[in-house]
Design a protein around this motif. Structure first.
Motif, PDB file in Angstrom:
ATOM      1  N   SER A 155       0.835  -1.203   0.000  1.00  0.00           N
ATOM      2  CA  SER A 155       0.000   0.000   0.000  1.00  0.00           C
ATOM      3  C   SER A 155       0.868   1.251   0.000  1.00  0.00           C
ATOM      4  CB  SER A 155      -0.916   0.008   1.228  1.00  0.00           C
ATOM      5  OG  SER A 155      -1.783  -1.111   1.232  1.00  0.00           O
ATOM      6  N   ASN A 156       0.312   2.331  -0.536  1.00  0.00           N
ATOM      7  CA  ASN A 156       0.999   3.619  -0.571  1.00  0.00           C
ATOM      8  C   ASN A 156       0.109   4.640   0.132  1.00  0.00           C
ATOM      9  OD1 ASN A 156       2.395   5.981  -1.143  1.00  0.00           O
ATOM     10  ND2 ASN A 156       2.906   5.373  -3.237  1.00  0.00           N
ATOM     11  N   VAL A 157       0.184   4.637   1.455  1.00  0.00           N
ATOM     12  CA  VAL A 157      -0.695   5.484   2.256  1.00  0.00           C
ATOM     13  C   VAL A 157      -0.408   6.963   2.021  1.00  0.00           C
ATOM     14  CG1 VAL A 157      -1.292   6.120   4.614  1.00  0.00           C
ATOM     15  CG2 VAL A 157      -1.061   3.709   4.006  1.00  0.00           C
ATOM     16  N   ARG A 158       0.852   7.312   1.886  1.00  0.00           N
ATOM     17  CA  ARG A 158       1.205   8.720   1.700  1.00  0.00           C
ATOM     18  C   ARG A 158       0.617   9.267   0.402  1.00  0.00           C
ATOM     19  NH1 ARG A 158       7.243  10.242   2.890  1.00  0.00           N
ATOM     20  NH2 ARG A 158       6.366  10.024   4.995  1.00  0.00           N
ATOM     21  N   ALA A 159       0.702   8.485  -0.684  1.00  0.00           N
ATOM     22  CA  ALA A 159       0.122   8.933  -1.953  1.00  0.00           C
ATOM     23  C   ALA A 159      -1.389   9.083  -1.838  1.00  0.00           C
ATOM     24  CB  ALA A 159       0.474   7.944  -3.065  1.00  0.00           C
ATOM     25  N   LEU A 160      -2.021   8.166  -1.107  1.00  0.00           N
ATOM     26  CA  LEU A 160      -3.471   8.242  -0.926  1.00  0.00           C
ATOM     27  C   LEU A 160      -3.866   9.507  -0.174  1.00  0.00           C
ATOM     28  CD1 LEU A 160      -6.260   6.787  -1.145  1.00  0.00           C
ATOM     29  CD2 LEU A 160      -5.784   5.845   1.123  1.00  0.00           C
TER      30      LEU A 160
ATOM     31  N   ARG B 233       5.673   7.716   9.320  1.00  0.00           N
ATOM     32  CA  ARG B 233       4.826   8.323  10.340  1.00  0.00           C
ATOM     33  C   ARG B 233       3.952   9.391   9.691  1.00  0.00           C
ATOM     34  NH1 ARG B 233       6.829  10.746  16.188  1.00  0.00           N
ATOM     35  NH2 ARG B 233       4.786  11.466  16.905  1.00  0.00           N
ATOM     36  N   ASP B 234       2.828   8.964   9.143  1.00  0.00           N
ATOM     37  CA  ASP B 234       1.882   9.882   8.513  1.00  0.00           C
ATOM     38  C   ASP B 234       0.731  10.110   9.483  1.00  0.00           C
ATOM     39  OD1 ASP B 234      -0.157  11.094   6.885  1.00  0.00           O
ATOM     40  OD2 ASP B 234       0.965  10.418   5.126  1.00  0.00           O
ATOM     41  N   SER B 235       0.758  11.240  10.162  1.00  0.00           N
ATOM     42  CA  SER B 235      -0.248  11.507  11.194  1.00  0.00           C
ATOM     43  C   SER B 235      -1.650  11.596  10.608  1.00  0.00           C
ATOM     44  CB  SER B 235       0.090  12.795  11.942  1.00  0.00           C
ATOM     45  OG  SER B 235       0.150  13.897  11.054  1.00  0.00           O
ATOM     46  N   ARG B 236      -1.764  11.941   9.331  1.00  0.00           N
ATOM     47  CA  ARG B 236      -3.084  12.034   8.708  1.00  0.00           C
ATOM     48  C   ARG B 236      -3.775  10.677   8.706  1.00  0.00           C
ATOM     49  NH1 ARG B 236      -1.104  14.317   3.053  1.00  0.00           N
ATOM     50  NH2 ARG B 236       0.306  12.565   3.462  1.00  0.00           N
ATOM     51  N   PHE B 237      -3.042   9.647   8.310  1.00  0.00           N
ATOM     52  CA  PHE B 237      -3.646   8.317   8.248  1.00  0.00           C
ATOM     53  C   PHE B 237      -3.897   7.761   9.645  1.00  0.00           C
ATOM     54  CE2 PHE B 237      -3.598   3.682   7.277  1.00  0.00           C
ATOM     55  CZ  PHE B 237      -4.660   3.677   6.388  1.00  0.00           C
ATOM     56  N   PHE B 238      -3.003   8.046  10.588  1.00  0.00           N
ATOM     57  CA  PHE B 238      -3.229   7.612  11.965  1.00  0.00           C
ATOM     58  C   PHE B 238      -4.496   8.249  12.530  1.00  0.00           C
ATOM     59  CE2 PHE B 238       1.330   6.283  12.254  1.00  0.00           C
ATOM     60  CZ  PHE B 238       1.093   5.010  12.745  1.00  0.00           C
TER      61      PHE B 238
ATOM     62  N   GLY C 197      -5.322 -11.631 -10.401  1.00  0.00           N
ATOM     63  CA  GLY C 197      -4.004 -11.016 -10.302  1.00  0.00           C
ATOM     64  C   GLY C 197      -3.392 -11.115  -8.929  1.00  0.00           C
ATOM     65  N   GLY C 198      -4.121 -11.642  -7.963  1.00  0.00           N
ATOM     66  CA  GLY C 198      -3.662 -11.760  -6.587  1.00  0.00           C
ATOM     67  C   GLY C 198      -4.849 -11.791  -5.652  1.00  0.00           C
ATOM     68  N   CYS C 199      -4.620 -12.193  -4.419  1.00  0.00           N
ATOM     69  CA  CYS C 199      -5.725 -12.348  -3.472  1.00  0.00           C
ATOM     70  C   CYS C 199      -6.302 -11.018  -3.004  1.00  0.00           C
ATOM     71  CB  CYS C 199      -5.257 -13.161  -2.261  1.00  0.00           C
ATOM     72  SG  CYS C 199      -4.981 -14.916  -2.613  1.00  0.00           S
ATOM     73  N   VAL C 200      -5.482  -9.966  -2.981  1.00  0.00           N
ATOM     74  CA  VAL C 200      -5.937  -8.680  -2.449  1.00  0.00           C
ATOM     75  C   VAL C 200      -5.564  -7.563  -3.417  1.00  0.00           C
ATOM     76  CG1 VAL C 200      -5.871  -7.085  -0.495  1.00  0.00           C
ATOM     77  CG2 VAL C 200      -5.576  -9.534  -0.099  1.00  0.00           C
ATOM     78  N   GLY C 201      -6.545  -6.792  -3.832  1.00  0.00           N
ATOM     79  CA  GLY C 201      -6.299  -5.578  -4.599  1.00  0.00           C
ATOM     80  C   GLY C 201      -5.674  -5.763  -5.961  1.00  0.00           C
ATOM     81  N   GLY C 202      -5.750  -6.955  -6.538  1.00  0.00           N
ATOM     82  CA  GLY C 202      -5.155  -7.182  -7.841  1.00  0.00           C
ATOM     83  C   GLY C 202      -3.643  -7.161  -7.842  1.00  0.00           C
ATOM     84  N   VAL C 203      -3.025  -7.242  -6.664  1.00  0.00           N
ATOM     85  CA  VAL C 203      -1.573  -7.248  -6.536  1.00  0.00           C
ATOM     86  C   VAL C 203      -1.099  -8.682  -6.364  1.00  0.00           C
ATOM     87  CG1 VAL C 203       0.386  -6.479  -5.138  1.00  0.00           C
ATOM     88  CG2 VAL C 203      -1.540  -4.945  -5.531  1.00  0.00           C
ATOM     89  N   SER C 204      -0.099  -9.081  -7.132  1.00  0.00           N
ATOM     90  CA  SER C 204       0.429 -10.434  -7.042  1.00  0.00           C
ATOM     91  C   SER C 204       0.831 -10.762  -5.610  1.00  0.00           C
ATOM     92  CB  SER C 204       1.642 -10.581  -7.967  1.00  0.00           C
ATOM     93  OG  SER C 204       2.313 -11.802  -7.729  1.00  0.00           O
ATOM     94  N   ASN C 205       0.560 -11.999  -5.189  1.00  0.00           N
ATOM     95  CA  ASN C 205       0.883 -12.401  -3.823  1.00  0.00           C
ATOM     96  C   ASN C 205       2.370 -12.302  -3.520  1.00  0.00           C
ATOM     97  OD1 ASN C 205      -1.815 -12.932  -3.656  1.00  0.00           O
ATOM     98  ND2 ASN C 205      -1.593 -15.053  -2.983  1.00  0.00           N
ATOM     99  N   GLY C 206       3.202 -12.392  -4.538  1.00  0.00           N
ATOM    100  CA  GLY C 206       4.641 -12.314  -4.319  1.00  0.00           C
ATOM    101  C   GLY C 206       5.189 -10.904  -4.340  1.00  0.00           C
ATOM    102  N   ARG C 207       4.346  -9.923  -4.629  1.00  0.00           N
ATOM    103  CA  ARG C 207       4.813  -8.534  -4.708  1.00  0.00           C
ATOM    104  C   ARG C 207       4.525  -7.802  -3.406  1.00  0.00           C
ATOM    105  NH1 ARG C 207       2.935  -3.818  -9.082  1.00  0.00           N
ATOM    106  NH2 ARG C 207       3.622  -2.031  -7.835  1.00  0.00           N
ATOM    107  N   ALA C 208       5.511  -7.073  -2.904  1.00  0.00           N
ATOM    108  CA  ALA C 208       5.322  -6.273  -1.694  1.00  0.00           C
ATOM    109  C   ALA C 208       5.785  -4.845  -1.932  1.00  0.00           C
ATOM    110  CB  ALA C 208       6.077  -6.892  -0.522  1.00  0.00           C
ATOM    111  N   VAL C 209       5.720  -4.402  -3.188  1.00  0.00           N
ATOM    112  CA  VAL C 209       6.138  -3.045  -3.544  1.00  0.00           C
ATOM    113  C   VAL C 209       4.897  -2.227  -3.867  1.00  0.00           C
ATOM    114  CG1 VAL C 209       7.505  -1.634  -5.121  1.00  0.00           C
ATOM    115  CG2 VAL C 209       8.313  -3.912  -4.455  1.00  0.00           C
ATOM    116  N   PRO C 210       4.690  -1.095  -3.219  1.00  0.00           N
ATOM    117  CA  PRO C 210       3.482  -0.302  -3.473  1.00  0.00           C
ATOM    118  C   PRO C 210       3.492   0.343  -4.852  1.00  0.00           C
ATOM    119  CG  PRO C 210       4.951   0.861  -1.976  1.00  0.00           C
ATOM    120  CD  PRO C 210       5.534  -0.506  -2.165  1.00  0.00           C
ATOM    121  N   ARG C 211       2.310   0.632  -5.351  1.00  0.00           N
ATOM    122  CA  ARG C 211       2.194   1.349  -6.616  1.00  0.00           C
ATOM    123  C   ARG C 211       2.677   2.786  -6.432  1.00  0.00           C
ATOM    124  NH1 ARG C 211      -2.967  -1.499  -6.581  1.00  0.00           N
ATOM    125  NH2 ARG C 211      -3.021  -3.080  -8.236  1.00  0.00           N
ATOM    126  N   ASP C 212       3.357   3.287  -7.440  1.00  0.00           N
ATOM    127  CA  ASP C 212       3.824   4.667  -7.418  1.00  0.00           C
ATOM    128  C   ASP C 212       2.674   5.607  -7.773  1.00  0.00           C
ATOM    129  OD1 ASP C 212       5.339   7.061  -9.143  1.00  0.00           O
ATOM    130  OD2 ASP C 212       6.405   6.401  -7.336  1.00  0.00           O
TER     131      ASP C 212
END
Length: 426
Positions: free
Chosen positions: A163-168, A218-223, A317-332
């Motif tokens: 996930s890319n919380v900061r971009a969101l 540490r993104d206080s907005r998401f917290f 494409g994967g179990c969650v969010g269309g992301v491959s299960n082997g990928r742990a790199v967030p979308r840019d």
């Protein structure tokens, strides 16, 4: 040590439930049969008290709560029954004044959010969020529902490392993200309400969070969003969250908990458990499911490979969010312009049809259909008359509970694992 516990031998053989952690939700002590009896919804996720027993044990508190809400109950319709009120009695430990205040807030919210409730029941787009915002959520917040447990609990999965919380948060306001969180919780709540009445025991959401590859940001907005959502669920959706289990916890986990404790509800934090064994990879960890996981999930085929199971969902494409299960790199952030998918988080949820719900309110707050909620049905039971999953598995042993998982700041022997693998340091 087991020798120091009462009925240690019986507990080890799985014949008696282990006591829930102190301060956990829904563990109010009631007077029954001349002695104090634990009248909790769950003793453990595998040992659940039938709703009929809970209604009887909390009969006095339910009567007092019903009297406190007498004026409100005259206009809300018959869907607010004793099972709905029981959630507040359990969550507020029999404190009727606090339970009544929370219930009033919830009734007002439900009268004012009929469209969002209807969207949650049909798994359609919630009002108040644009198509661009829905695309951003789908791209940067890799999470979603993925099947149910053998008890009917909806399983919600989060892949924090993908996930890319900061971009969101750079794209959306805190209020908009909070609205999405509330919508997702309402999706689970509606199905838990229906399944609880159908099965005769409390069905709750199980959240599995994979922290593999997660960087400390540490993104206080998401917290703040997480904190507001957890506090909102306390009065709006009591007894919703059953467990939140975190996998592949990084070394900075303790620091993150210190930060989140300033924002999030203590009741929510008390349900967070940390899985001590490492899992992951596209092919899954080389380990078998322990008896606890077999009884809860019904088998490893429903658990994603990045959590040590056998599911990879190749068609999606994967179990969650269309992301491959082997990928742990967030979308840019630059990938958003080519991202067109929305609402993948709720695609696996079946729509609810035919059952009375808050969405049947008319403008005055009166139930338009007038139908009554379904009466809880008797279910199969295991030892001590508790509902059990209909799967063949060995009894959950005390040592199995102690090996893999532990709650934050609590005794390890009160926590079950999901996978039977050697523990590692976290």
């Amino acid at each position: 040590p087991l020798a120091r516990l009462p009925h240690a031998g019986q507990r080890e053989r799985g014949l008696l439930p282990l006591p829930p952690p102190k301060g956990s939700e829904g563990t109010w002590q009631s007077q029954a049969g001349g002695r104090m009896a634990n009248a909790s919804a769950w003793a453990t996720a595998l040992d659940r008290t039938p709703v009929r027993e809970l209604l009887q044990a909390h009969q006095e508190a339910l009567g007092r709560l019903r009297a406190e809400l007498s004026s409100e109950l005259q206009v809300v319709g018959s869907w607010v029954d004793d099972v709905w009120l029981l959630r507040y009695v359990l969550s507020f430990d029999g404190r009727v004044d606090a339970a009544a205040e929370a219930a009033r807030k919830a009734l007002e919210w439900r009268r004012n959010n009929v469209e969002l409730i209807a969207a949650a029941r049909s798994s359609s787009a919630p009002p108040g969020l644009s198509q661009d915002e829905l695309r951003a959520i789908d791209a940067f917040l890799v999470s979603g529902f993925h099947g149910t447990t053998a008890f009917g609990d909806p399983i919600f999965m989060i892949r924090a490392g993908a996930s890319n919380v900061r971009a969101l948060m750079d794209i959306m306001s805190e209020d908009s993200v909070t609205l999405w969180m509330s919508f997702m919780s309402e999706c689970a709540w509606q199905r838990c309400e229906a399944e609880t009445r159908s099965r005769g025991y409390f069905v709750k959401q199980i959240t599995l969070q994979d922290l593999a590859g997660t960087a400390f940001i540490r993104d206080s907005r998401f917290f703040r969003v997480l904190g507001q959502s957890s506090r909102m669920n306390e009065w709006l959706r009591p007894q919703l969250l059953g467990r939140m289990i975190m996998f592949n916890a990084p070394s900075w986990m303790t620091m993150a908990f210190r930060i989140s404790s300033a924002f999030m509800s203590q009741k929510t934090l008390s349900k967070v458990w940390v899985h001590r064994a490492r899992t992951g990879g596209d092919t899954g960890a080389a380990c078998d499911l322990c008896p606890y996981a077999i009884q809860l999930l019904g088998g490893r085929e429903s658990l994603p490979t990045f959590l040590g199971g056998g599911c990879s969902c190749p068609a999606s494409g994967g179990c969650v969010g269309g992301v491959s299960n082997g990928r742990a790199v967030p979308r840019d952030a630059s990938e958003l312009q080519n991202h067109s998918s929305v609402l993948r988080a709720v695609r696996r949820l079946p729509p609810l049809e035919g059952a009375t719900s808050e969405s049947s309110f008319n403008k005055s707050g009166v139930s338009a259909s007038g139908a009554k909620p379904r009466t809880p049905l008797p279910v199969g039971s295991g030892s001590a008359g508790r509902p059990r999953a209909e799967v063949q598995a060995p009894a959950v042993r005390h040592r199995c509970w102690d090996r893999c998982c532990r709650p934050r700041g609590r005794r390890r022997d009160a926590v079950p694992p999901l996978l039977d693998a050697p523990p590692t340091r976290t």
